[in-house]
Design an enzyme around this catalytic site. Structure first.
Site, mmCIF file in Angstrom:
data_model
loop_
_atom_site.group_PDB
_atom_site.id
_atom_site.type_symbol
_atom_site.label_atom_id
_atom_site.label_comp_id
_atom_site.label_asym_id
_atom_site.label_seq_id
_atom_site.Cartn_x
_atom_site.Cartn_y
_atom_site.Cartn_z
ATOM 1 N N TYR A 1 0.815 -1.218 0.000
ATOM 2 C CA TYR A 1 0.000 0.000 0.000
ATOM 3 C C TYR A 1 0.848 1.268 0.000
ATOM 4 O O TYR A 1 0.331 2.360 -0.170
ATOM 5 C CB TYR A 1 -0.956 0.002 1.193
ATOM 6 C CG TYR A 1 -2.178 -0.845 0.954
ATOM 7 C CD1 TYR A 1 -3.110 -0.494 -0.023
ATOM 8 C CD2 TYR A 1 -2.404 -2.008 1.685
ATOM 9 C CE1 TYR A 1 -4.224 -1.274 -0.260
ATOM 10 C CE2 TYR A 1 -3.525 -2.799 1.453
ATOM 11 C CZ TYR A 1 -4.431 -2.419 0.482
ATOM 12 O OH TYR A 1 -5.540 -3.179 0.227
ATOM 13 N N ASP B 1 -3.399 -34.897 4.590
ATOM 14 C CA ASP B 1 -3.987 -35.773 3.592
ATOM 15 C C ASP B 1 -2.997 -36.881 3.226
ATOM 16 O O ASP B 1 -1.796 -36.640 3.106
ATOM 17 C CB ASP B 1 -4.341 -34.996 2.324
ATOM 18 C CG ASP B 1 -5.645 -34.247 2.463
ATOM 19 O OD1 ASP B 1 -6.406 -34.557 3.390
ATOM 20 O OD2 ASP B 1 -5.907 -33.343 1.648
#
Length: 315
Positions: free
Chosen positions: A131, A270
């Protein structure tokens, strides 16, 4: 339930003792690459000096960045995990090339911001830097990539550049500590998880009687385990998630817990190559965090489409 937990903790204590007795594990001194502020400022000043020298000779300044995307530049050290080799290939970012002039300007801008942060002894997030000049940087990913490039280029950890990343990880369980600003975090006082700190190096006074730490790959699984009161049933323990591919702060927090508590650390991921990849990132680090995150996201989406009920594996 109490007897089964007691048996579990007996095994945990045996594993912990075995790990503590591993002389190689405990005697290896990890080199963090921390440097004094003046050293980092000198490195940046040297870069700028070379640019000015080139301009004084009517030559276009060129920045040479280590090629982090090549496995040929990455080595493995058992004490620290993945790290850049001492001899690496470099890619040139030229100020006189239309293809790289924007990147050249972005790098110089980030160096300028980092220099001012170190001089003023203040900190900023990658989001703050973006920013600072959104028109120049164009995207947050560009800032993230450049900051990592500079960290690798100067051979210093990102926190030494006074640049912090907003943490995405969550942590809960038998854990209490103080943030650098003196605020107290007590994960035991609330059923809701706490965000992982954005400044892990500033954490102090860690208090915990946890027998083990459980890393959970996915946020959804983490929340399900919270609903099932896993930490209460297996207390005392600590549970943490990086919500998929872990950010640096989540990985540093896991390392901080190990350095302080020396308890076994397990991973619930997983049972597929991408879950194993995430487990390895926690243990060994990431070659290129940005591109790894993007590639894993697409792979994981395809895997979930093909598998309705992916199995879980406790590692």
């Amino acid at each position: 339930m109490a007897s089964s937990n007691a048996e579990l903790f007996i095994e945990m204590d045996k594993l912990r003792t075995q790990m503590l007795n591993n002389s190689e594990l405990m005697t290896v001194q990890r080199t963090d690459g921390e440097r004094r502020h003046c050293d980092i400022l000198a490195l940046i000043e040297n870069i700028i000096l070379k640019m000015v020298t080139s301009l004084s000779k009517d030559e276009a300044p060129v920045l040479s960045l280590p090629n982090r995307s090549s496995w040929n530049n990455v080595g493995f050290d058992s004490s620290v995990g993945l790290q850049m080799n001492s001899e690496t290939t470099f890619s040139a970012v030229r100020s006189d090339s239309p293809a790289s002039i924007t990147k050249f300007a972005q790098i110089v801008k980030v160096l300028h911001v980092i220099y001012r942060l170190i001089v003023s002894d203040s900190y900023a997030t990658k989001r703050d830097i973006y920013y600072n000049d959104t028109q120049l940087f164009r995207s947050q990913d560009r800032v993230d990539h450049i900051v990592d490039d500079i960290s690798c280029w100067l051979k210093v950890p990102r926190r030494s550049l006074h640049v912090l990343a907003t943490s995405k990880g969550l942590i809960t369980g038998d854990l209490c500590y103080l943030e650098e600003d003196g605020s107290r975090v007590d994960c035991r006082s609330s059923a809701a998880p706490h965000p992982v700190s954005s400044n892990i190096s500033g954490i102090k006074n860690i208090v915990s009687s946890a027998k083990f730490v459980l890393i959970v790959e996915k946020d959804a699984t983490f929340q399900r385990l919270l609903d099932d009161d896993l930490c209460g049933k297996l207390a005392p323990c600590i549970m943490i998630t990086g919500k998929g591919v872990p950010d640096v702060n989540s990985r540093l927090m896991v390392r901080k817990l190990w350095d302080t508590l020396h308890v076994p650390i397990f991973a619930l991921v997983d049972a597929d190559p991408y879950g194993i990849e995430i487990m390895c990132i926690y243990k060994y680090g990431s070659k290129v965090a940005g591109s790894s995150r993007r590639s894993h996201s697409s792979h994981e989406e395809r895997w979930n489409q093909a598998q309705q009920s992916p199995q879980k594996a406790l590692r």
